[in-house]
Enzyme design. Structure first.
Site, mmCIF file in Angstrom:
data_model
loop_
_atom_site.group_PDB
_atom_site.id
_atom_site.type_symbol
_atom_site.label_atom_id
_atom_site.label_comp_id
_atom_site.label_asym_id
_atom_site.label_seq_id
_atom_site.Cartn_x
_atom_site.Cartn_y
_atom_site.Cartn_z
ATOM 1 N N GLU A 18 2.464 14.541 10.665
ATOM 2 C CA GLU A 18 2.142 14.085 12.017
ATOM 3 C C GLU A 18 2.689 12.702 12.260
ATOM 4 O O GLU A 18 3.184 12.388 13.335
ATOM 5 C CB GLU A 18 0.631 13.944 12.154
ATOM 6 C CG GLU A 18 -0.119 15.187 12.307
ATOM 7 C CD GLU A 18 -1.565 14.807 12.401
ATOM 8 O OE1 GLU A 18 -2.135 15.026 13.458
ATOM 9 O OE2 GLU A 18 -2.095 14.264 11.430
ATOM 10 N N ASP A 222 -7.393 26.133 9.895
ATOM 11 C CA ASP A 222 -7.942 27.211 9.053
ATOM 12 C C ASP A 222 -9.415 27.369 9.412
ATOM 13 O O ASP A 222 -9.965 26.560 10.160
ATOM 14 C CB ASP A 222 -7.789 26.837 7.561
ATOM 15 C CG ASP A 222 -8.470 25.522 7.244
ATOM 16 O OD1 ASP A 222 -7.797 24.481 7.238
ATOM 17 O OD2 ASP A 222 -9.703 25.510 7.040
HETATM 18 N N1 ADE Z 1 -8.896 19.890 6.845
HETATM 19 C C1 ADE Z 1 -8.293 21.018 7.287
HETATM 20 N N2 ADE Z 1 -8.928 22.108 6.826
HETATM 21 C C2 ADE Z 1 -9.971 21.665 6.079
HETATM 22 C C3 ADE Z 1 -10.979 22.291 5.324
HETATM 23 N N3 ADE Z 1 -11.031 23.624 5.246
HETATM 24 N N4 ADE Z 1 -11.871 21.511 4.663
HETATM 25 C C4 ADE Z 1 -11.793 20.169 4.731
HETATM 26 N N5 ADE Z 1 -10.856 19.521 5.424
HETATM 27 C C5 ADE Z 1 -9.942 20.256 6.095
#
Ligand code: ADE
Length: 255
Positions: A18, A222
């Site tokens: 980024e 995610d």
């Molecule tokens: N940043 C992006 N995905 C994450 C996750 N699953 N746990 C902690 N930080 C994150």
């Protein structure tokens, strides 16, 4: 501390990808290294800014924020990055703007209530409302103009045309949440948490201590479940980097 209104705005990014997208739009940026971090001073959308990588985890991010605030006299801090979706309906590609932030792994009970940061009396650190509104409006603009920011195949791969904006609680802790069992536990403990990441609440706490306005935006990479690791990797380079750079740039034009 009184801060001049022409003082720079800080943009703190959680990922190198980024930062690269933002620095590419800052030809006048010059780095200054302090505590092993590179602070890039320059202009973005005509505004003076300082851009820095937070690094990963609460201590690293709090150190970055402390050095930033002590040495750069910034008027506000914008945090951008990705997060795991926690609440039902917070899908990959969605954008979350923090209303407040909490450390989900803070627990000094029974000395202090669970999640309270000892000696502050605070559990949730609120984001600055005006800055958060500017981030949310910018995110809406970018979501409404997806083709200008993402190639068609990337939009299709991540179903980005369905992406939505959410506002509310973001929780932070020193764990990459990568199992359905752990995200279920977080949802049970903190039913209103929208997303989980590893830095935001720490930076919010440092900004609170300094009296500097803070706001955070996270794109969901995610679902913090058993597929989180693979989803995170696919998402970061292809979507998060151009997407969050676009949101930050659009926010600057609104301030
Ligand atoms: N940043 C992006 N995905 C994450 C996750 N699953 N746990 C902690 N930080 C994150």
């Amino acid at each position: 501390m009184s801060v001049r209104s022409d003082a720079p705005l800080a943009i703190v990014g959680a990922m190198q990808e980024e930062l690269a997208a933002l620095l590419a739009a800052m030809p006048d940026a010059r780095p200054e290294t302090l505590a092993g971090r590179q602070f890039w001073r320059g202009h973005l959308e005509g505004r003076p800014v300082v851009v820095v990588l937070s690094r990963i985890g609460k201590v690293a991010a709090a150190t970055t924020a402390t050095v930033l605030l002590a040495h750069h006299g910034v008027r506000a801090v914008l945090f951008t990055g990705v997060a795991g979706g926690l609440a039902e309906g917070v899908a990959v590609g969605d954008v979350v703007v923090a209303r407040d932030l909490l450390q989900h792994d803070m627990d000094a009970s029974p000395l202090f209530p669970r999640h309270e940061v000892p000696l502050t009396g605070m559990t949730r650190f609120p984001a600055d409302a005006a800055l958060a509104n500017a981030l949310a409006a910018a995110a809406q603009d970018v979501l409404a103009e997806l083709p200008a920011h993402l190639p068609a195949d990337v939009q299709a791969e991540f179903a980005m045309t369905k992406a939505r904006l959410h506002r509310g609680l973001i929780v932070s802790g020193d764990r990459f949440v990568a199992t359905a069992a752990e995200s279920a536990r977080l949802r049970a403990d903190l039913p209103d948490a929208l997303a989980v990441e590893m830095e935001g609440a720490a930076v919010a706490q440092v900004c609170h201590d300094w009296g500097v306005p803070f706001a955070a935006v996270r794109t969901i990479s995610d679902r913090a479940d058993d597929a989180a690791h693979a989803d995170f990797g696919r998402f970061v380079g292809r979507v998060a980097s151009p997407f969050s750079a676009a949101i930050v740039r659009r926010t600057l034009t609104r301030l």
